[in-house]
Design a protein around this motif. Structure first.
Motif, PDB file in Angstrom:
ATOM      1  N   GLU A 194     -11.126   1.451 -34.808  1.00 35.30           N
ATOM      2  CA  GLU A 194     -11.705   2.238 -33.710  1.00 35.30           C
ATOM      3  C   GLU A 194     -12.276   1.324 -32.627  1.00 35.30           C
ATOM      4  OE1 GLU A 194     -14.522   4.803 -35.501  1.00 35.30           O
ATOM      5  OE2 GLU A 194     -13.020   6.063 -36.479  1.00 35.30           O
ATOM      6  N   ARG A 195     -12.875   0.210 -33.047  1.00 31.75           N
ATOM      7  CA  ARG A 195     -13.373  -0.746 -32.043  1.00 31.75           C
ATOM      8  C   ARG A 195     -12.217  -1.346 -31.254  1.00 31.75           C
ATOM      9  NH1 ARG A 195     -16.722  -2.344 -36.336  1.00 31.75           N
ATOM     10  NH2 ARG A 195     -15.394  -4.148 -36.728  1.00 31.75           N
ATOM     11  N   ASP A 196     -11.112  -1.656 -31.951  1.00 31.17           N
ATOM     12  CA  ASP A 196      -9.952  -2.187 -31.239  1.00 31.17           C
ATOM     13  C   ASP A 196      -9.425  -1.179 -30.231  1.00 31.17           C
ATOM     14  OD1 ASP A 196     -10.076  -4.529 -32.654  1.00 31.17           O
ATOM     15  OD2 ASP A 196      -8.539  -3.967 -34.119  1.00 31.17           O
ATOM     16  N   PHE A 197      -9.379   0.080 -30.652  1.00 29.17           N
ATOM     17  CA  PHE A 197      -8.905   1.117 -29.725  1.00 29.17           C
ATOM     18  C   PHE A 197      -9.841   1.229 -28.524  1.00 29.17           C
ATOM     19  CE2 PHE A 197      -9.275   5.604 -28.396  1.00 29.17           C
ATOM     20  CZ  PHE A 197      -8.038   5.721 -27.772  1.00 29.17           C
ATOM     21  N   SER A 198     -11.163   1.218 -28.764  1.00 29.58           N
ATOM     22  CA  SER A 198     -12.114   1.296 -27.657  1.00 29.58           C
ATOM     23  C   SER A 198     -11.958   0.120 -26.712  1.00 29.58           C
ATOM     24  CB  SER A 198     -13.546   1.356 -28.199  1.00 29.58           C
ATOM     25  OG  SER A 198     -13.746   2.499 -28.988  1.00 29.58           O
ATOM     26  N   SER A 199     -11.765  -1.063 -27.280  1.00 30.20           N
ATOM     27  CA  SER A 199     -11.616  -2.257 -26.448  1.00 30.20           C
ATOM     28  C   SER A 199     -10.355  -2.178 -25.593  1.00 30.20           C
ATOM     29  CB  SER A 199     -11.573  -3.500 -27.343  1.00 30.20           C
ATOM     30  OG  SER A 199     -11.321  -4.658 -26.584  1.00 30.20           O
ATOM     31  N   HIS A 200      -9.236  -1.798 -26.228  1.00 28.94           N
ATOM     32  CA  HIS A 200      -7.988  -1.696 -25.462  1.00 28.94           C
ATOM     33  C   HIS A 200      -8.072  -0.592 -24.414  1.00 28.94           C
ATOM     34  CE1 HIS A 200      -6.179  -4.683 -27.914  1.00 28.94           C
ATOM     35  NE2 HIS A 200      -6.062  -3.938 -29.006  1.00 28.94           N
ATOM     36  N   ALA A 201      -8.728   0.514 -24.767  1.00 33.18           N
ATOM     37  CA  ALA A 201      -8.865   1.606 -23.801  1.00 33.18           C
ATOM     38  C   ALA A 201      -9.736   1.177 -22.616  1.00 33.18           C
ATOM     39  CB  ALA A 201      -9.455   2.832 -24.490  1.00 33.18           C
ATOM     40  N   ALA A 212      -1.094  -3.392 -14.103  1.00 31.78           N
ATOM     41  CA  ALA A 212       0.094  -2.825 -13.456  1.00 31.78           C
ATOM     42  C   ALA A 212       0.778  -3.858 -12.567  1.00 31.78           C
ATOM     43  CB  ALA A 212      -0.309  -1.594 -12.645  1.00 31.78           C
ATOM     44  N   MET A 213      -0.024  -4.653 -11.856  1.00 29.28           N
ATOM     45  CA  MET A 213       0.555  -5.658 -10.961  1.00 29.28           C
ATOM     46  C   MET A 213       1.391  -6.681 -11.720  1.00 29.28           C
ATOM     47  SD  MET A 213      -0.101  -5.264  -7.699  1.00 29.28           S
ATOM     48  CE  MET A 213       0.024  -6.938  -7.070  1.00 29.28           C
ATOM     49  N   HIS A 214       0.950  -7.025 -12.929  1.00 31.48           N
ATOM     50  CA  HIS A 214       1.639  -8.046 -13.720  1.00 31.48           C
ATOM     51  C   HIS A 214       2.589  -7.443 -14.743  1.00 31.48           C
ATOM     52  CE1 HIS A 214      -0.690 -11.414 -12.082  1.00 31.48           C
ATOM     53  NE2 HIS A 214      -1.754 -10.633 -12.139  1.00 31.48           N
ATOM     54  N   GLY A 215       2.789  -6.139 -14.684  1.00 29.72           N
ATOM     55  CA  GLY A 215       3.739  -5.515 -15.589  1.00 29.72           C
ATOM     56  C   GLY A 215       3.283  -5.420 -17.033  1.00 29.72           C
ATOM     57  N   ARG A 216       1.972  -5.489 -17.269  1.00 25.85           N
ATOM     58  CA  ARG A 216       1.449  -5.486 -18.635  1.00 25.85           C
ATOM     59  C   ARG A 216       0.859  -4.130 -19.035  1.00 25.85           C
ATOM     60  NH1 ARG A 216       3.090  -8.560 -22.159  1.00 25.85           N
ATOM     61  NH2 ARG A 216       1.113  -8.330 -23.276  1.00 25.85           N
ATOM     62  N   LEU A 217       0.951  -3.152 -18.158  1.00 28.73           N
ATOM     63  CA  LEU A 217       0.352  -1.854 -18.457  1.00 28.73           C
ATOM     64  C   LEU A 217       0.992  -1.180 -19.668  1.00 28.73           C
ATOM     65  CD1 LEU A 217      -1.875   0.017 -17.455  1.00 28.73           C
ATOM     66  CD2 LEU A 217      -0.195   1.133 -15.991  1.00 28.73           C
ATOM     67  N   ALA A 222       0.514   0.308 -25.357  1.00 26.01           N
ATOM     68  CA  ALA A 222       1.061   0.284 -26.722  1.00 26.01           C
ATOM     69  C   ALA A 222       0.050  -0.277 -27.714  1.00 26.01           C
ATOM     70  CB  ALA A 222       2.347  -0.547 -26.741  1.00 26.01           C
ATOM     71  N   LEU A 223      -0.713  -1.294 -27.297  1.00 23.74           N
ATOM     72  CA  LEU A 223      -1.746  -1.839 -28.177  1.00 23.74           C
ATOM     73  C   LEU A 223      -2.812  -0.791 -28.481  1.00 23.74           C
ATOM     74  CD1 LEU A 223      -2.295  -5.409 -26.669  1.00 23.74           C
ATOM     75  CD2 LEU A 223      -1.270  -4.860 -28.878  1.00 23.74           C
ATOM     76  N   ALA A 224      -3.217  -0.047 -27.455  1.00 20.40           N
ATOM     77  CA  ALA A 224      -4.228   0.997 -27.659  1.00 20.40           C
ATOM     78  C   ALA A 224      -3.713   2.089 -28.582  1.00 20.40           C
ATOM     79  CB  ALA A 224      -4.647   1.590 -26.308  1.00 20.40           C
ATOM     80  N   MET A 225      -2.478   2.517 -28.384  1.00 22.34           N
ATOM     81  CA  MET A 225      -1.922   3.576 -29.223  1.00 22.34           C
ATOM     82  C   MET A 225      -1.729   3.097 -30.660  1.00 22.34           C
ATOM     83  SD  MET A 225      -1.946   6.040 -27.209  1.00 22.34           S
ATOM     84  CE  MET A 225      -1.189   7.219 -28.334  1.00 22.34           C
ATOM     85  N   ALA A 226      -1.336   1.827 -30.840  1.00 20.18           N
ATOM     86  CA  ALA A 226      -1.193   1.290 -32.203  1.00 20.18           C
ATOM     87  C   ALA A 226      -2.538   1.251 -32.912  1.00 20.18           C
ATOM     88  CB  ALA A 226      -0.576  -0.102 -32.147  1.00 20.18           C
ATOM     89  N   ALA A 227      -3.588   0.853 -32.193  1.00 19.26           N
ATOM     90  CA  ALA A 227      -4.928   0.845 -32.797  1.00 19.26           C
ATOM     91  C   ALA A 227      -5.370   2.260 -33.143  1.00 19.26           C
ATOM     92  CB  ALA A 227      -5.921   0.181 -31.842  1.00 19.26           C
ATOM     93  N   GLU A 228      -5.062   3.216 -32.268  1.00 25.12           N
ATOM     94  CA  GLU A 228      -5.432   4.602 -32.544  1.00 25.12           C
ATOM     95  C   GLU A 228      -4.692   5.137 -33.767  1.00 25.12           C
ATOM     96  OE1 GLU A 228      -5.591   8.839 -32.544  1.00 25.12           O
ATOM     97  OE2 GLU A 228      -3.764   7.682 -32.250  1.00 25.12           O
TER      98      GLU A 228
END
Length: 520
Positions: A194-201, A212-217, A222-228
């Protein structure tokens, strides 16, 4: 957990909440037990032809009274219990903030953003379950079990009391030990997910444009959804452990009820008590299931609360640093240069050459290097944090502004300053024409101001401190030449009795410097 509990209990109110929690359980247990006795006694009186003389009024009134008492006690327990818990959490947050304030600057820098800060907030919030789900239900349950054992023993004998109450107590201990061992690791892993999800969110929200500018969005999403998903899977495993504990407690309640029937039949046959008391014992065994039921939730939350307490407890018990009285801080020695009141040391050189590092060393934010730095003849490393902050202020390249009004941002430096003084410093920094004036509300990090305006607000705040040493890192960066000259003139005018150290790429900022140190 004991250390955290002492801090939370010090806020008061837990005794009333505990008394009401025990009263709720006792009233519920007594309501079912008395109802069972009343039904059985009424039936026996009717079969015996004594229904006309049987007193139904007092038992019926007692049943109604217990029902009303249970409802009222439940309302009071919810209100006072949550009030005490909210005050306890507020006190805990204050203690955590005091502990963090006593941390070294290097650790505080790591807590400003990202996972570390999210973890501190989540840990403090998770500890509201310590009184609500562990301490209060546990102590209240033990108290009710003890009272129930005494009453059953008085009415139906100690064998019945031992069987009915002992079955629930032993089952609670066994199920608790098994469930805690199983769920502790799961709860800690779920909290980490849950902490990982909060951090990624938070990163998605705070750095969305850069991602978005660097194409990493997409990758960050995906990292946030995997943590969730990981947190949801672990939560499902915790739910399964909670259901298993509930099953064990229900089986123990069935065993207690079955045993009470057997002991009740034996007691009636032996003439120790009548059928109504046997019925009371049976329904008492059924009602005690409510007393141990909170153990199911406690098993699921134990690991999460313990994990949070392990990290929060080291922050407690540290006193908030008291503001130190100003002491003589001049002359300021920086290497071979000695600065007195009104003297200026200019630092020039290309980016990355060490100008900001030297300012941080003078401010005591990083350990001194090869350059000797002393205030009033004392090495900067010998000064305490509170004493150093009382005589020195630094405006770094990236100053921290808070979400709030201009007045609130300036009040960080001068809480007692009146509006006239604040208007005057805003005028000096060419900020007096901002819409809204002192009541202009800024967003997080000073959002709503341009880069140059934010820099001038930080300079205004530093000048309000009126310390004998002032350190400025690129004070006029982002300003046009005319505004830069005006702002620098105001800084020099207000720093006649101050030792000033300025790092700048702009020659006009350093033309009044008595000493120049070049970096290559």
């Amino acid at each position: 957990m004991r250390r955290v509990w002492r801090v939370m209990a010090a806020e008061g109110g837990m005794g009333r909440a505990l008394a009401l929690a025990a009263l709720v359980l006792l009233a519920g247990w007594g309501l079912l037990a008395l109802s069972g006795w009343f039904i059985a006694a009424t039936a026996i009186a009717g079969l015996a032809g004594a229904g006309a003389v049987f007193d139904v009024f007092r038992p019926a009134a007692s049943v109604r009274g217990l029902a009303l008492l249970r409802t009222a006690a439940r309302y009071g327990e919810r209100m006072l219990g949550h009030d005490a818990t909210l005050r306890a959490v507020a006190g805990l947050r204050g203690a955590v903030l005091a502990g963090l304030a006593a941390e070294p600057w290097s650790r505080l820098q790591k807590l400003r953003r990202g996972p570390a800060l999210a973890r501190v907030v989540a840990d403090t919030d998770a500890l509201d379950g310590l009184p609500l789900r562990l301490v209060l239900p546990g102590i209240a349950g033990l108290a009710v079990l003890a009272l129930a054992a005494g009453l059953i023993g008085w009415l139906a004998g100690w064998q019945m009391a031992v069987w009915v109450c002992g079955a629930h107590l032993l089952a609670a201990l066994a199920a608790g030990a098994w469930g805690l061992r199983r769920s502790s690791g799961l709860a800690r892993a779920a909290a980490a997910a849950e902490r990982d999800f909060s951090s990624h969110a938070l990163d998605l929200v705070a750095a969305r444009d850069d991602l978005a500018m660097h194409g990493r969005l997409p990758a960050q999403r995906a990292l946030a959804m995997a943590a969730e998903a990981r947190a949801a899977g672990l939560a499902g495993a915790l739910d399964a452990a909670e259901r298993d504990v509930a099953l064990m407690l229900d089986l123990a309640r069935i065993a207690a009820m079955a045993g009470s029937l057997g002991l009740g039949a034996a007691g009636i046959e032996a003439g120790l008590f009548g059928p109504a008391i046997a019925a009371l014992s049976f329904f008492a065994a059924m009602a005690l299931g409510e007393v141990v039921a909170p153990l199911c939730r406690a098993v699921a939350d134990w690991g999460r609360i313990g994990d949070a307490a392990d990290r929060v407890a080291p922050m407690l018990g540290r006193a908030m640093p008291a503001p130190a009285a100003a002491v003589p801080a001049l002359p300021l020695q920086v290497g071979e240069v000695v600065l007195g009141p009104g003297q200026i040391l200019g630092l020039c050189g290309p980016s990355g050459s060490g100008k900001s590092t030297l300012l941080a060393q003078i401010a005591g934010l990083v350990p001194p290097g090869d350059t000797a730095i002393a205030l009033a003849g004392r090495p900067v490393s010998d000064w305490t944090e509170a004493a150093l902050r009382a005589v020195l202020v630094m405006v770094p390249q990236r100053s921290a502004l808070i979400a709030g009004t201009l007045r609130e941002n300036l009040a960080l430096a001068a809480p007692d300053a009146d509006d006239d003084a604040l208007h005057e410093i805003l005028r000096a920094m060419r900020l007096d024409r901002l819409r809204g004036g002192l009541d202009l509300r800024l967003g997080d990090g000073g959002a709503g101001l341009s880069g140059g305006e934010a820099r001038r607000l930080a300079l205004a705040r530093a000048l309000l401190r009126k310390t004998p040493i002032l350190l400025l890192d690129e004070p006029t960066e982002g300003l046009d030449e005319g505004t830069a000259r005006q702002v620098m003139a105001e800084i020099l005018q207000r720093s006649r009795d101050v030792a000033l150290v300025i790092a700048s790429h702009r020659p006009s900022d350093l033309k009044q410097a008595a000493f120049i140190r070049s970096f290559v």
